[in-house]
Design a protein around this motif. Structure first.
Motif, mmCIF file in Angstrom:
data_model
loop_
_atom_site.group_PDB
_atom_site.id
_atom_site.type_symbol
_atom_site.label_atom_id
_atom_site.label_comp_id
_atom_site.label_asym_id
_atom_site.label_seq_id
_atom_site.Cartn_x
_atom_site.Cartn_y
_atom_site.Cartn_z
ATOM 1 N N THR A 10 1.598 0.500 -2.646
ATOM 2 C CA THR A 10 0.445 -0.214 -3.173
ATOM 3 C C THR A 10 -0.398 0.753 -3.993
ATOM 4 N N ILE B 170 -3.254 2.343 -6.079
ATOM 5 C CA ILE B 170 -4.707 2.205 -6.163
ATOM 6 C C ILE B 170 -5.126 2.395 -7.609
ATOM 7 N N ASP C 52 -10.372 -0.699 -8.858
ATOM 8 C CA ASP C 52 -10.405 -1.282 -7.519
ATOM 9 C C ASP C 52 -11.739 -0.991 -6.846
ATOM 10 N N LYS D 58 -5.608 -1.264 0.638
ATOM 11 C CA LYS D 58 -4.330 -0.749 0.154
ATOM 12 C C LYS D 58 -3.908 0.495 0.935
ATOM 13 N N ASP E 89 -0.475 0.898 3.223
ATOM 14 C CA ASP E 89 0.556 1.898 2.953
ATOM 15 C C ASP E 89 0.745 2.893 4.082
ATOM 16 N N PHE F 294 0.651 -6.262 -0.951
ATOM 17 C CA PHE F 294 -0.709 -6.693 -1.298
ATOM 18 C C PHE F 294 -0.663 -7.547 -2.563
#
Length: 258
Positions: free
Chosen positions: A153, A155, A159, A167, A171, A187
């Motif tokens: 996922t 980042i 975000d 996230k 992970d 996600f």
């Protein structure tokens, strides 16, 4: 699957001292969650022409993990093939789908999860699956051809703090545990306190997947991130269309055979 996640949640709850400290520590959490897991018993198959293939049960009775004793996609990578029509990017997946009774294929770091049709029997499928996997690895052909595996996922710069923590938890704590059970959890989005996730592999059709999301994943996310109100399972429209097309094709073939 549910048992592993709940167990991880209890252990993490004992380690957390207060809300402020756990929020500050999320992004620096250890990336070695396997110490929290209790390995499921593995059944070692007989050697097939010099290659050992192990099988491992999953919480889904219609899904089985095959461990060829070597890397499949490599650490942290997964790839989901929910239907035959999605397997064009993998020569191995296409070969596995040719076996009658195979419903979906999922590749992990060092394992292959096969999900079968409900009426199919593992006792009949196993020998043919062993042979296909063994022959493919002996051929030296690439497992993926033009397809990019899911490596985690990512980042992004835009975000929010909440999304970044969601996230990171997925992970570091949740995905490795789900992968132990032959699947993955991806996600898909976050809005108004609702985390949208997609289940893959053995988890996508597991009878306990909803319970796992609510009692395992949702509780863990809420424990560390108070902004999370709930978790919901979603599927991409393309997956639903592919599944309907595959079912329609399968029915037509059976009618012609009769």
């Amino acid at each position: 699957m549910q048992r592993n996640l709940v167990r991880s949640l209890r252990i993490l709850s004992l380690r957390a001292s207060h809300v402020s400290s756990r929020r500050l520590g999320i992004l620096a959490m250890s990336r070695n969650p396997r110490s929290l897991l209790t390995p499921r018993e593995r059944v070692i198959s007989l050697p097939i022409r010099g290659m050992f293939i192990q099988t491992q049960e999953t919480p889904n009775p219609d899904s089985l993990k095959f461990l060829p004793g070597r890397d499949v996609l490599g650490a942290g990578n997964t790839m989901d093939f929910p239907t035959m029509s999605t397997a064009s990017g993998s020569p191995l997946a296409k070969l596995l789908f040719r076996i009658e009774g195979v419903k979906s294929v999922f590749f992990g770091a060092d394992f292959i999860t096969i999900s079968k049709a409900e009426e199919a029997e593992w006792g009949i499928l196993k020998a043919e699956l062993f042979a296909v996997i063994m022959d493919f690895f002996s051929s030296g052909l690439p497992i993926l051809s033009g397809a990019t595996p899911n490596s985690g996922t990512q980042i992004n710069e835009d975000d929010s703090e909440t999304v970044m923590m969601i996230k990171e938890l997925l992970d570091t704590r949740i995905r490795p545990t789900v992968q132990e059970d032959g699947g993955d959890i991806i996600f898909m989005g976050y809005q108004d306190g609702v985390v949208q996730l997609k289940m893959q592999g053995s988890c996508s059709s597991c009878p306990s997947s909803i319970v796992t999301l609510k009692n395992g994943v949702q509780n863990m996310l809420q424990f560390y991130i108070p902004e999370v109100v709930s978790v919901e399972q979603v599927s991409e429209p393309s997956d639903e269309v592919s599944e309907k097309m595959f079912d329609h094709l399968e029915k037509n073939l059976k009618v012609k055979e009769k």
